[in-house]
Design a protein around this motif. Structure first.
Motif, PDB file in Angstrom:
ATOM      1  N   LYS A 229       0.842  -1.193   0.000  1.00  0.00           N
ATOM      2  CA  LYS A 229       0.000   0.000   0.000  1.00  0.00           C
ATOM      3  C   LYS A 229       0.879   1.245   0.000  1.00  0.00           C
ATOM      4  O   LYS A 229       2.076   1.176   0.255  1.00  0.00           O
ATOM      5  CB  LYS A 229      -0.911   0.024   1.235  1.00  0.00           C
ATOM      6  CG  LYS A 229      -1.811  -1.190   1.397  1.00  0.00           C
ATOM      7  CD  LYS A 229      -2.908  -1.219   0.344  1.00  0.00           C
ATOM      8  CE  LYS A 229      -3.861  -2.388   0.567  1.00  0.00           C
ATOM      9  NZ  LYS A 229      -4.914  -2.443  -0.466  1.00  0.00           N
ATOM     10  N   ILE A 230       0.254   2.391  -0.277  1.00  0.00           N
ATOM     11  CA  ILE A 230       0.962   3.667  -0.195  1.00  0.00           C
ATOM     12  C   ILE A 230       0.240   4.526   0.833  1.00  0.00           C
ATOM     13  O   ILE A 230      -0.914   4.921   0.626  1.00  0.00           O
ATOM     14  CB  ILE A 230       1.015   4.385  -1.555  1.00  0.00           C
ATOM     15  CG1 ILE A 230       1.675   3.479  -2.604  1.00  0.00           C
ATOM     16  CG2 ILE A 230       1.791   5.698  -1.431  1.00  0.00           C
ATOM     17  CD1 ILE A 230       1.701   4.054  -3.998  1.00  0.00           C
ATOM     18  N   GLN A 231       0.931   4.768   1.944  1.00  0.00           N
ATOM     19  CA  GLN A 231       0.344   5.529   3.045  1.00  0.00           C
ATOM     20  C   GLN A 231       0.949   6.932   3.058  1.00  0.00           C
ATOM     21  O   GLN A 231       2.164   7.085   2.998  1.00  0.00           O
ATOM     22  CB  GLN A 231       0.645   4.825   4.378  1.00  0.00           C
ATOM     23  CG  GLN A 231       0.201   5.573   5.618  1.00  0.00           C
ATOM     24  CD  GLN A 231      -1.300   5.534   5.820  1.00  0.00           C
ATOM     25  OE1 GLN A 231      -1.970   4.652   5.280  1.00  0.00           O
ATOM     26  NE2 GLN A 231      -1.830   6.475   6.576  1.00  0.00           N
ATOM     27  N   MET A 232       0.103   7.943   3.141  1.00  0.00           N
ATOM     28  CA  MET A 232       0.566   9.335   3.140  1.00  0.00           C
ATOM     29  C   MET A 232       0.725   9.849   4.565  1.00  0.00           C
ATOM     30  O   MET A 232      -0.127   9.629   5.426  1.00  0.00           O
ATOM     31  CB  MET A 232      -0.434  10.212   2.383  1.00  0.00           C
ATOM     32  CG  MET A 232       0.061  11.633   2.163  1.00  0.00           C
ATOM     33  SD  MET A 232       1.327  11.694   0.883  1.00  0.00           S
ATOM     34  CE  MET A 232       0.296  11.614  -0.587  1.00  0.00           C
ATOM     35  N   TYR A 233       1.849  10.532   4.805  1.00  0.00           N
ATOM     36  CA  TYR A 233       2.108  11.174   6.095  1.00  0.00           C
ATOM     37  C   TYR A 233       2.409  12.647   5.867  1.00  0.00           C
ATOM     38  O   TYR A 233       3.134  13.004   4.927  1.00  0.00           O
ATOM     39  CB  TYR A 233       3.318  10.538   6.794  1.00  0.00           C
ATOM     40  CG  TYR A 233       3.106   9.106   7.218  1.00  0.00           C
ATOM     41  CD1 TYR A 233       2.688   8.795   8.514  1.00  0.00           C
ATOM     42  CD2 TYR A 233       3.318   8.062   6.322  1.00  0.00           C
ATOM     43  CE1 TYR A 233       2.491   7.475   8.906  1.00  0.00           C
ATOM     44  CE2 TYR A 233       3.122   6.744   6.701  1.00  0.00           C
ATOM     45  CZ  TYR A 233       2.713   6.456   7.990  1.00  0.00           C
ATOM     46  OH  TYR A 233       2.514   5.153   8.364  1.00  0.00           O
ATOM     47  N   VAL A 234       1.881  13.496   6.731  1.00  0.00           N
ATOM     48  CA  VAL A 234       2.242  14.910   6.705  1.00  0.00           C
ATOM     49  C   VAL A 234       3.592  15.054   7.384  1.00  0.00           C
ATOM     50  O   VAL A 234       3.843  14.446   8.420  1.00  0.00           O
ATOM     51  CB  VAL A 234       1.196  15.758   7.462  1.00  0.00           C
ATOM     52  CG1 VAL A 234       1.585  17.228   7.431  1.00  0.00           C
ATOM     53  CG2 VAL A 234      -0.177  15.564   6.859  1.00  0.00           C
ATOM     54  N   GLY A 235       4.478  15.864   6.821  1.00  0.00           N
ATOM     55  CA  GLY A 235       5.774  16.085   7.451  1.00  0.00           C
ATOM     56  C   GLY A 235       6.913  15.550   6.603  1.00  0.00           C
ATOM     57  O   GLY A 235       6.714  15.007   5.512  1.00  0.00           O
ATOM     58  N   ASN A 236       8.137  15.692   7.124  1.00  0.00           N
ATOM     59  CA  ASN A 236       9.320  15.273   6.378  1.00  0.00           C
ATOM     60  C   ASN A 236       9.759  13.865   6.789  1.00  0.00           C
ATOM     61  O   ASN A 236       9.047  13.161   7.506  1.00  0.00           O
ATOM     62  CB  ASN A 236      10.442  16.292   6.563  1.00  0.00           C
ATOM     63  CG  ASN A 236      10.805  16.496   8.033  1.00  0.00           C
ATOM     64  OD1 ASN A 236      10.497  15.664   8.887  1.00  0.00           O
ATOM     65  ND2 ASN A 236      11.452  17.609   8.322  1.00  0.00           N
ATOM     66  N   TYR A 237      10.952  13.457   6.357  1.00  0.00           N
ATOM     67  CA  TYR A 237      11.406  12.086   6.614  1.00  0.00           C
ATOM     68  C   TYR A 237      11.592  11.823   8.110  1.00  0.00           C
ATOM     69  O   TYR A 237      11.210  10.769   8.622  1.00  0.00           O
ATOM     70  CB  TYR A 237      12.708  11.804   5.865  1.00  0.00           C
ATOM     71  CG  TYR A 237      13.230  10.413   6.148  1.00  0.00           C
ATOM     72  CD1 TYR A 237      12.659   9.308   5.526  1.00  0.00           C
ATOM     73  CD2 TYR A 237      14.259  10.199   7.068  1.00  0.00           C
ATOM     74  CE1 TYR A 237      13.104   8.022   5.806  1.00  0.00           C
ATOM     75  CE2 TYR A 237      14.698   8.915   7.358  1.00  0.00           C
ATOM     76  CZ  TYR A 237      14.121   7.833   6.721  1.00  0.00           C
ATOM     77  OH  TYR A 237      14.554   6.560   7.007  1.00  0.00           O
ATOM     78  N   ASP A 238      12.196  12.775   8.821  1.00  0.00           N
ATOM     79  CA  ASP A 238      12.427  12.576  10.251  1.00  0.00           C
ATOM     80  C   ASP A 238      11.114  12.359  10.992  1.00  0.00           C
ATOM     81  O   ASP A 238      11.032  11.543  11.913  1.00  0.00           O
ATOM     82  CB  ASP A 238      13.167  13.780  10.851  1.00  0.00           C
ATOM     83  CG  ASP A 238      14.672  13.689  10.659  1.00  0.00           C
ATOM     84  OD1 ASP A 238      15.139  12.645  10.168  1.00  0.00           O
ATOM     85  OD2 ASP A 238      15.372  14.666  10.988  1.00  0.00           O
ATOM     86  N   PHE A 239      10.071  13.124  10.587  1.00  0.00           N
ATOM     87  CA  PHE A 239       8.772  12.946  11.240  1.00  0.00           C
ATOM     88  C   PHE A 239       8.236  11.541  10.968  1.00  0.00           C
ATOM     89  O   PHE A 239       7.739  10.865  11.882  1.00  0.00           O
ATOM     90  CB  PHE A 239       7.755  13.986  10.767  1.00  0.00           C
ATOM     91  CG  PHE A 239       6.408  13.815  11.409  1.00  0.00           C
ATOM     92  CD1 PHE A 239       6.163  14.305  12.667  1.00  0.00           C
ATOM     93  CD2 PHE A 239       5.402  13.112  10.756  1.00  0.00           C
ATOM     94  CE1 PHE A 239       4.933  14.108  13.277  1.00  0.00           C
ATOM     95  CE2 PHE A 239       4.167  12.903  11.354  1.00  0.00           C
ATOM     96  CZ  PHE A 239       3.938  13.412  12.623  1.00  0.00           C
ATOM     97  N   TRP A 240       8.340  11.088   9.711  1.00  0.00           N
ATOM     98  CA  TRP A 240       7.872   9.735   9.399  1.00  0.00           C
ATOM     99  C   TRP A 240       8.640   8.701  10.211  1.00  0.00           C
ATOM    100  O   TRP A 240       8.038   7.792  10.823  1.00  0.00           O
ATOM    101  CB  TRP A 240       8.045   9.427   7.906  1.00  0.00           C
ATOM    102  CG  TRP A 240       7.794   7.968   7.654  1.00  0.00           C
ATOM    103  CD1 TRP A 240       6.587   7.359   7.471  1.00  0.00           C
ATOM    104  CD2 TRP A 240       8.770   6.918   7.656  1.00  0.00           C
ATOM    105  NE1 TRP A 240       6.754   5.996   7.351  1.00  0.00           N
ATOM    106  CE2 TRP A 240       8.081   5.701   7.466  1.00  0.00           C
ATOM    107  CE3 TRP A 240      10.161   6.886   7.800  1.00  0.00           C
ATOM    108  CZ2 TRP A 240       8.732   4.475   7.403  1.00  0.00           C
ATOM    109  CZ3 TRP A 240      10.812   5.666   7.749  1.00  0.00           C
ATOM    110  CH2 TRP A 240      10.095   4.469   7.547  1.00  0.00           C
TER     111      TRP A 240
END
Length: 537
Positions: A229-240
């Motif tokens: 799946k492709i899950q979207m997260y708000v924020g940059n890589y560090d936040f993810w």
């Protein structure tokens, strides 16, 4: 805007994507991440139309133009550099060709004149008169000087070709940018230029990169390919990364009450919201972060190798003294009267554009090369573990990995070696792979295993993040931050240098710049800038 509706792509029984539904909107930069083989580059090819999915569709807002960073470095070999960039806007380039063909006709008719007038109008609407100067500006920003703009692409080296193709993708203000590893082969100045360009870019950007600092600087969202799946997260890589680690901890802690978990989540979000981003989307991103719930963050399926260096003995205060070291290779003096002292606990990043100089210095310090002049002395309490830039010679063997690692281990027991390899992601049958068939990333992980088993108190690493995925880079980064010994290293990874180094040494044509600063402090220091200008003048 790009809309992905129910996209599925299968290779045999394996599904890369299953019913993927996602929207990419203007004004945002999406970092596309996933484990090696998850399908990041393949997904970009689906978005660009190069690959057709098994089911579903990709739609683009009518009238919007998409630009893609080309991966074929030989496609434009017979074309001039400046023209290659302009070709990035296919319609504009077509108009330019049609105009030239019309005006070259000997029997220029009235009909030709009407056609030419139409083309001139569209040419002006597309800012055609600015095309060459805009293309030149892009090239200069990416480190391709004016003197090279009329050269043919075949006369450029590989690094220069990549920069021209990047300028081609950026040319003409496209609405959508698809960038696969755009920072590869870019120097620090060019990466900073690209970061600033993308911060101003008003369209949609979708980027794949192993450069964490770059992802943190430019990304407003992370699109994570995981579990098909492709899950979207708000924020940059560090936040993810930190949110996925938090989710993992919360999932493991079954006894913790929901209210306690919620407070931990709120504290985490507040910390990231406070310094969410320097980008123009910071305010809206902050609002989106504050809307997150426990259900919105998920543990990742990613596996991180366990990289932990521990010195068997403590080193004395004086570790290394280098005096007047010089070395000439193929008629070029790569090291010129180099002198410095390394103290206990120093974590030194060697930087500068000349990779040969840094590699040569490390080879001399490890006894693989002899200096032409000068001396170096290691402290009697020191022990060194070395990661060379090219480790191929260590793997010219048909030993399996258990036997390969046994060569460097004080404990020959197979269960110990298998356990060690398992922590480095070689579990089960993987531990019986032959050393001479390993991939680049697997060889690097084996070299780290060898170094960890040595128990050395000084680590010397020459570009250790080459060939690694984001998970292994993160694990190595954390392992070196935690190491309480001394480190000498070379890297082009900005975040890697910034988080590890306590001292920066730059080898220049006229000598050494040596500063007890972090990397960002070094780059921003006016004193250092003046010193660098003098050393490279």
């Amino acid at each position: 805007m790009i809309t992905v509706n129910n996209v599925t792509l299968r290779y045999g029984k394996r599904a890369l994507f299953e019913d993927a539904n996602i929207k990419f909107t203007p004004g945002n930069c999406y970092g596309l991440i996933g484990a090696n083989g998850a399908g990041k580059s393949t997904f970009l090819k689906i978005l660009s139309g190069e690959i057709e999915p098994n089911t579903g569709e990709v739609s683009i807002t009518p009238g919007e133009r998409m630009a893609v960073l080309k991966q074929n470095h030989y496609e434009f070999d017979e074309i001039e550099v400046l023209k290659t960039v302009v070709m990035g806007h296919a319609r504009l380039f077509q108009i330019m060709q049609e105009k030239d063909a019309l005006y070259a006709k000997e029997d220029f008719s009235e009909e030709d004149g009407m056609k030419a007038a139409e083309l001139e109008g569209e040419f002006q609407d597309l800012d055609g008169w600015q095309a060459e100067s805009d293309a030149a500006e892009l090239l200069i920003g990416l480190g391709i000087p004016t003197s090279m703009h009329d050269m043919k692409m075949k006369d450029l080296d590989g690094n220069e070709k990549v920069r021209v193709l990047l300028a081609q993708a950026l040319f003409g203000n496209p609405n959508i940018l698809l960038l696969d590893e755009p920072t590869n082969h870019l120097n620090l100045e060019s990466i900073r230029w690209l970061e600033n360009f993308l911060a101003r870019f008003e369209g949609t950007v979708i980027v794949v990169s192993h450069d964490r600092h770059f992802l943190n600087q430019v990304c407003t969202h992370i699109a994570d390919i995981d579990f098909g799946k492709i899950q979207m997260y708000v924020g940059n890589y560090d936040f993810w990364y930190e949110s996925s680690q938090l989710a993992l901890r919360l999932a493991r802690d079954a006894n913790k009450k929901t209210e306690e978990k919620r407070k931990e989540l709120e504290a985490f979000i507040a910390r990231f919201s406070a310094n969410a981003s320097k980008s123009k989307q910071a305010t809206s991103r902050k609002k989106q972060l504050e809307k997150l719930t426990l259900e919105d963050i998920r543990p990742s399926s990613r596996k991180y190798p366990f990289i932990h260096f521990k010195a068997e003995r403590e080193a004395g205060k004086q570790l290394l003294a280098v005096e007047n070291l010089s070395k000439t290779i193929d008629g070029v003096k790569v090291l010129n009267n180099l002198s410095f002292t390394i103290n206990k606990g120093d974590k030194v990043a060697f930087v500068g554009p000349d990779g040969i100089a840094k590699t040569t210095l490390f080879k001399i310090l490890m006894g693989e090369l002899e200096a032409d002049e000068g001396t170096y002395t290691w402290g009697v309490t020191t022990s060194q573990a070395y990661f060379p830039k090219d480790s191929q010679d260590y793997f010219n063997s048909d030993l399996n990995l258990v036997d390969w690692l046994r060569q460097y281990s004080k404990d020959p027991d197979e269960s110990f070696l298998r356990g060690f390899l398992g922590r480095m992601l070689f579990s089960g049958e993987e531990a019986l792979k032959k050393a001479n068939v390993l991939s680049g990333g697997e060889k690097v992980r084996c070299m780290f295993s060898k170094m960890m088993l040595s128990g050395s108190n000084v680590l010397i690493l020459d570009e250790p993040t080459n060939h690694l995925d984001l998970e292994s880079i993160t694990a190595l980064n954390n392992g070196l931050v935690d190491f309480d010994g001394t480190i000498l290293f070379v890297s082009h990874d900005h975040q890697f240098i910034q988080t590890i180094a306590t001292r920066i040494m730059e080898i220049t044509p006229k000598g050494l710049i040596d500063k007890m600063l972090t990397y960002d402090e070094y780059l921003d220091s006016d004193e250092v800038k003046k010193q660098r200008e003098a050393q490279y003048a």
